[in-house]
Design an enzyme around this catalytic site. Structure first.
Site, PDB file in Angstrom:
ATOM      1  CE  LYS A 150       8.834  -6.909  -1.584  1.00 55.91           C
ATOM      2  NZ  LYS A 150       8.374  -8.178  -0.984  1.00 55.91           N
ATOM      3  CB  SER A 223       5.199  -7.157   0.434  1.00 60.82           C
ATOM      4  OG  SER A 223       6.124  -8.216   0.197  1.00 60.82           O
ATOM      5  CB  SER A 247       5.060 -10.938  -0.572  1.00 63.03           C
ATOM      6  OG  SER A 247       4.489 -10.551   0.651  1.00 63.03           O
TER       7      SER A 247
END
Length: 559
Positions: A150, A223, A247
């Protein structure tokens, strides 16, 4: 209408525009990305200009990947790929090449990446191949396995950001998690997109808007949305996400893959952010794997925790990991969540819950399961509390960081701090009182769980399938478990959203938010979106959660 752009990207919906200076700098950032990509990996312009709604089959059929690369990227989960590399069925170079190529194809279809470094990955893979050839031994359990990371998680020699253009930095060293993965033999080849402020359930950032591979007019979640889209398109076999409101679980559910949010302070997060995140004064973040199989989640957890990361991060709780090997010592009591008493899920999610209930209630399983209804305690109250507690500064820090460079504030950014903004910056006393409020809720939630007498619960992962762009307003089914800090896994089902699917005639709204969710359903086409379910256990019962998963695996057909 698909927008035409200078880069080969499918763009069904544009991002909001910022200042001229910001847009100029953003264009340079994107140009620098594409300078590294050979045009031989570009999809046909006709595909970019007029894509199908479901783009999931394009990587396999576009002609850019060789038959062997298709096999490498599609026929293995991370566990199987590690085994194939260890027995020299494939070289690490071949695997890195295949996944790097597939990742850049996936990016053109979904804007899932922020950085891509094929050359560096191949060089790292060569070193691993040389080591195996020379010593006859792998570096570690992840030897040669490509792992996607990420965007905000620091990796030496690459860039990271905290959800806005002005926060981009070049990282000189690995975060603890990345360092562990590197020591275990993982190959790094890309970083993946996330939302502005890292706090939406849709990944829209200065790098672009992530699209759902199964319906590009829907979100891939957030996210950790870039990871979810990439894994769903087989451009990654294993990724690392973070979860403070859903997320990991939200995007995994949107894209039909596996995702695990452990209890906080189970896995290392040291060095994940360049500066402290005020939300964690009361809402603890967690990190976990996103992948293609149940055993891959277990493989990831076992591999990371075997390195004893608590020795370098004393915040971690060193609970030994037994995972899927955890013995089940009694009949499993399963609570089924039809709704949370706050928002009734949209039709395909209700079908998925009914599907699971029917399978688990089969009389042939009565000696293994006890199935009962479960009603989560205080879902509406938790949603109100968590929306305030995320932003003890009223959202000012994030908003100021975004606007400082002329970057536009996205619709969902304004939405996430809407409840906290009027109160502004909280005093230390006010934050302490919020903690007392949180802890009182946690105790009441635990008492309700105990009174309902369940080991795990199964229910919705979201209010519906993947949402339409810019409509990820309600994360109540995931954020509740961040608030109480319970571990949760999302798992795929065979259920998909269907065209013209309607609410039942007996529908009665549970709240104004519930009415809004029904309106959102009628306003968009969700056809083809996958449906996941969420399975949750008590805090620190992560191993027991996986023991339950090992029992549920065959009944729910979980690969």
């Amino acid at each position: 209408m698909i927008a035409k752009v200078s880069h080969p990207l499918v763009l069904p919906k544009a991002l909001p525009q910022g200042s001229l200076e910001y847009e100029t700098k953003r264009a340079s950032l994107l140009d620098a990305f594409w300078e590294k990509v050979s045009t031989e990996y570009y999809l046909a312009q006709a595909t970019i200009s007029n894509p199908p709604t479901n783009v999931s089959e394009i990587p396999r059929n576009c002609g850019i990947l060789t038959p062997e690369e298709i096999k490498i990227t599609e026929n293995f989960d991370a566990t199987g790929l590690a085994e194939a590399l260890a027995r020299r069925q494939y070289t690490a170079v071949a695997v890195a090449t295949a996944f790097a190529k597939r990742a850049i194809i996936a990016h053109q279809l979904t804007s899932c990446l922020t950085q891509w470094y094929m050359e560096e990955a191949i060089e790292q893979a060569k070193q691993l191949d040389d080591h195996l050839a020379t010593t006859g031994k792998t570096i570690g359990p992840l030897h040669g396995v490509p792992v996607s990371i990420k965007e905000h998680i620091p990796m030496a020699g690459t860039f990271s950001s905290q959800g806005c253009f002005g926060s981009i930095v070049k990282d000189e060293k690995d975060s603890q998690m990345v360092g562990i993965l590197r020591s275990l033999g993982a190959v790094f080849y890309c970083k993946t997109n996330q939302p502005q402020a890292i706090m939406h359930l849709e990944s829209t950032s200065h790098y672009g808007r992530v699209l759902n591979p199964f319906n590009i007019h829907l979100s891939a979640g957030g996210s950790t949305g870039g990871e979810a889209a990439l894994i769903a398109l087989h451009g990654s076999v294993l990724g690392v996400g973070t979860d403070i409101g859903g997320s990991v679980r939200g995007p995994s559910a949107f894209c039909g893959i596996y995702g695990f949010k452990p209890t906080s302070y189970t896995l290392p997060m040291k060095g994940f952010l360049a500066s402290a995140f005020p939300a964690e004064l009361n809402i603890l973040c967690s990190t976990g794997p996103m992948c293609r199989s149940l055993r891959d989640m277990d493989f990831f957890m076992n591999s990371i925790l075997a390195t004893k990361p608590h020795l370098l991060d004393p915040r971690l709780v060193p609970i030994p990991w037994t995972g899927l090997r955890t013995p089940a010592t009694k009949r499993l009591k399963i609570g089924i969540i039809t709704n949370d008493g706050f928002i009734d899920p949209q039709p395909p999610v209700k079908r998925a819950v009914s599907w699971a209930r029917e399978l688990l209630s089969d009389p042939k399983h009565t000696g293994i399961f006890e199935v009962k209804e479960f009603k989560p305690f205080g879902a509406a109250d938790a949603w109100s509390k968590i929306r305030r507690m995320y932003w003890p500064d009223g959202g000012k820090g994030s908003k100021d960081a975004i606007t400082a460079t002329g970057e536009p504030v996205h619709l969902l950014s304004n939405w996430i701090w809407k409840d906290a903004e009027p109160a502004g910056m909280q005093t230390a006393t006010a934050v302490s009182l919020q903690r007392a409020e949180r802890d009182a809720f946690r105790c009441a939630f635990a008492q309700s769980w105990e009174e309902q007498d369940v080991d795990v619960v199964i229910g919705p992962a979201f209010i519906g399938p993947a949402c339409a762009h810019d409509t990820a307003f309600y994360w109540t089914y995931t954020s509740l478990y961040n608030f109480v800090d319970y571990p949760g896994v999302v798992v795929p089902t065979p259920i998909k959203a269907e065209a013209k699917e309607e609410y039942g005639a007996d529908y009665l709204p549970l709240s104004e938010e519930c009415k809004h969710v029904k309106q959102l359903w009628g306003a968009s086409n969700f056809e083809g979106a996958p449906i996941n379910l969420q399975i949750v256990a008590r805090k620190y019962d992560d191993n027991k959660l996986f023991a339950a998963l090992s029992i549920l695996q065959d009944v729910l057909s979980l690969p």
